[in-house]
Scaffold this active site. Sequence first.
Site, PDB file in Angstrom:
ATOM      1  N   SER A  16       0.805  -1.228   0.000  1.00 37.72           N
ATOM      2  CA  SER A  16       0.000   0.000   0.000  1.00 37.72           C
ATOM      3  C   SER A  16       0.843   1.285   0.000  1.00 37.72           C
ATOM      4  CB  SER A  16      -0.969   0.006   1.181  1.00 37.72           C
ATOM      5  OG  SER A  16      -1.909  -1.028   0.995  1.00 37.72           O
ATOM      6  N   THR A  61      -6.135  -3.422   7.466  1.00 37.80           N
ATOM      7  CA  THR A  61      -6.130  -4.752   6.882  1.00 37.80           C
ATOM      8  C   THR A  61      -6.177  -5.796   7.994  1.00 37.80           C
ATOM      9  OG1 THR A  61      -5.059  -6.166   5.236  1.00 37.80           O
ATOM     10  CG2 THR A  61      -3.593  -4.807   6.580  1.00 37.80           C
ATOM     11  N   LYS A  65     -10.219  -5.356  10.491  1.00 41.30           N
ATOM     12  CA  LYS A  65     -11.310  -4.707   9.742  1.00 41.30           C
ATOM     13  C   LYS A  65     -12.627  -4.646  10.527  1.00 41.30           C
ATOM     14  CE  LYS A  65      -9.500  -5.821   5.170  1.00 41.30           C
ATOM     15  NZ  LYS A  65      -9.788  -6.356   3.841  1.00 41.30           N
ATOM     16  N   ASN A  86     -12.346  -1.049   5.734  1.00 48.27           N
ATOM     17  CA  ASN A  86     -10.920  -1.071   5.354  1.00 48.27           C
ATOM     18  C   ASN A  86     -10.366   0.339   5.136  1.00 48.27           C
ATOM     19  OD1 ASN A  86     -11.872  -0.321   2.821  1.00 48.27           O
ATOM     20  ND2 ASN A  86     -10.474  -1.665   1.725  1.00 48.27           N
ATOM     21  N   ASP A 101     -13.156  -2.752  -0.694  1.00 49.86           N
ATOM     22  CA  ASP A 101     -12.695  -4.039  -1.257  1.00 49.86           C
ATOM     23  C   ASP A 101     -13.558  -4.480  -2.441  1.00 49.86           C
ATOM     24  OD1 ASP A 101     -10.512  -4.433   0.414  1.00 49.86           O
ATOM     25  OD2 ASP A 101     -11.717  -5.411   1.956  1.00 49.86           O
ATOM     26  N   ALA A 127     -16.909 -18.255   2.492  1.00 56.15           N
ATOM     27  CA  ALA A 127     -18.036 -17.515   3.065  1.00 56.15           C
ATOM     28  C   ALA A 127     -17.586 -16.768   4.316  1.00 56.15           C
ATOM     29  CB  ALA A 127     -19.185 -18.476   3.371  1.00 56.15           C
ATOM     30  N   ASN A 150     -18.968 -23.058   0.255  1.00 47.78           N
ATOM     31  CA  ASN A 150     -17.998 -23.000   1.360  1.00 47.78           C
ATOM     32  C   ASN A 150     -17.788 -24.375   1.969  1.00 47.78           C
ATOM     33  OD1 ASN A 150     -16.308 -21.367   3.026  1.00 47.78           O
ATOM     34  ND2 ASN A 150     -17.758 -21.673   4.715  1.00 47.78           N
ATOM     35  N   LYS A 155     -22.359 -21.787   6.691  1.00 48.62           N
ATOM     36  CA  LYS A 155     -21.943 -20.376   6.571  1.00 48.62           C
ATOM     37  C   LYS A 155     -22.308 -19.813   5.200  1.00 48.62           C
ATOM     38  CE  LYS A 155     -17.767 -19.234   8.202  1.00 48.62           C
ATOM     39  NZ  LYS A 155     -16.331 -19.509   8.498  1.00 48.62           N
TER      40      LYS A 155
HETATM   41  P1  ATR Z   1     -11.463 -13.917   5.476  1.00 48.77           P
HETATM   42  O1  ATR Z   1     -11.803 -12.725   6.311  1.00 48.77           O
HETATM   43  O2  ATR Z   1     -10.152 -13.822   4.749  1.00 48.77           O
HETATM   44  O3  ATR Z   1     -12.583 -14.309   4.563  1.00 48.77           O
HETATM   45  P2  ATR Z   1     -12.241 -15.956   7.306  1.00 48.77           P
HETATM   46  O4  ATR Z   1     -13.432 -15.163   7.719  1.00 48.77           O
HETATM   47  O5  ATR Z   1     -11.435 -16.676   8.339  1.00 48.77           O
HETATM   48  O6  ATR Z   1     -11.200 -15.077   6.521  1.00 48.77           O
HETATM   49  O7  ATR Z   1     -12.731 -17.010   6.199  1.00 48.77           O
HETATM   50  C1  ATR Z   1     -11.861 -17.889   5.577  1.00 48.77           C
HETATM   51  C2  ATR Z   1     -12.634 -18.630   4.494  1.00 48.77           C
HETATM   52  O8  ATR Z   1     -11.742 -19.516   3.790  1.00 48.77           O
HETATM   53  C3  ATR Z   1     -13.745 -19.494   5.036  1.00 48.77           C
HETATM   54  O9  ATR Z   1     -14.777 -19.521   4.096  1.00 48.77           O
HETATM   55  C4  ATR Z   1     -13.051 -20.867   5.164  1.00 48.77           C
HETATM   56  O10 ATR Z   1     -13.937 -21.963   5.152  1.00 48.77           O
HETATM   57  P3  ATR Z   1     -14.682 -22.416   6.523  1.00 48.77           P
HETATM   58  O11 ATR Z   1     -15.780 -21.413   6.734  1.00 48.77           O
HETATM   59  O12 ATR Z   1     -15.188 -23.767   6.244  1.00 48.77           O
HETATM   60  O13 ATR Z   1     -13.636 -22.377   7.606  1.00 48.77           O
HETATM   61  C5  ATR Z   1     -12.229 -20.844   3.897  1.00 48.77           C
HETATM   62  N1  ATR Z   1     -11.071 -21.771   3.922  1.00 48.77           N
HETATM   63  C6  ATR Z   1      -9.921 -21.629   4.607  1.00 48.77           C
HETATM   64  N2  ATR Z   1      -9.072 -22.653   4.344  1.00 48.77           N
HETATM   65  C7  ATR Z   1      -9.712 -23.454   3.451  1.00 48.77           C
HETATM   66  C8  ATR Z   1      -9.364 -24.682   2.779  1.00 48.77           C
HETATM   67  N3  ATR Z   1      -8.190 -25.280   2.985  1.00 48.77           N
HETATM   68  N4  ATR Z   1     -10.269 -25.224   1.923  1.00 48.77           N
HETATM   69  C9  ATR Z   1     -11.451 -24.608   1.714  1.00 48.77           C
HETATM   70  N5  ATR Z   1     -11.837 -23.472   2.315  1.00 48.77           N
HETATM   71  C10 ATR Z   1     -10.983 -22.897   3.174  1.00 48.77           C
END
Ligand code: ATR
Length: 267
Positions: A16, A61, A65, A86, A101, A127, A150, A155
């Site tokens: 940034s 970030t 957030k 953000n 975003d 999600a 997801n 979710k």
């Molecule tokens: P962010 O704010 O970056 O979206 P988050 O709220 O922790 O972070 O969400 C991470 C997302 O990535 C979720 O949808 C998670 O799936 P779950 O809700 O089942 O936890 C998904 N995710 C993370 N690692 C994953 C993987 N190895 N395979 C599939 N989905 C994954």
Amino acid sequence: MERYGVFGNPIAHSLSPVIHAQFAKQTGLDISYDKILAPVDGFSSSAHSFINQGAKGFNITVPFKIEAFNLATQLSLNAKTAGAVNTIKVDGDELLGENTDGIGLVNDLVNNLDISLKNKVVLILGAGGATRGILLPLLKQSPERLMIANRTASKAKQLALDFSTHGKTCGFGLDKIKDTPVDVIINATSASLDGQMPNIANGVANGAICYDLMYGEQTPFMNWAKANNAKMVMDGLGMLVEQAAAAFKFWTEKQPNTQAVIKHLRS
Ligand code: ATR
């Protein structure tokens, strides 16, 4: 000189400051933009001390957030819908919270990559917060259908329900993704951070535009898309620059030239 910055933890990797330095140069504004590492439990006090030093605004970030959403005294519709902030603009005693975003993603798709979402079938993987942040601007582009898949199906279903008044959303588990093509796939999971690819049907990528919100190296999602006949494979660098440009405009009312900055960063 007007003072801006970005809060995160970690923050060392952030592009940034480079992006905003180029925007400042383009627009002839005298601006400083710092990386600020806030302690995981100390965002609010770090932000207030930055504001007390005369800062005009800042970006936020991971992982702050949602705390920034709570810090803001006024919220834009985008920020309210995203449930996350953000970008904050300091306006006297008010802290105006915005979320750029989703606008950043849509501007990259539509303006830089010439991809229209109108009447397209869009599949979003994930999600979490990243997905919630992009849904409203995506829905405003009038896709035919917006599917959220997801790992944890509940979710995705809940998120689709939350946005059901805005358009044709549906949510389900990754295992329910059909082996038939869609127009656009957006990877909004954090799986790439762990070097992983969500386990989904291969046929869905056939002829699809595949976009990873992550940027940098070839992510596992991008490699998967290439190996499965995607029409176009793109990382999220353009979105990063576009969300920064929307923040810059929110603060300064000046629109920078994003394509020049994207080109510079890619080289
Ligand atoms: P962010 O704010 O970056 O979206 P988050 O709220 O922790 O972070 O969400 C991470 C997302 O990535 C979720 O949808 C998670 O799936 P779950 O809700 O089942 O936890 C998904 N995710 C993370 N690692 C994953 C993987 N190895 N395979 C599939 N989905 C994954």
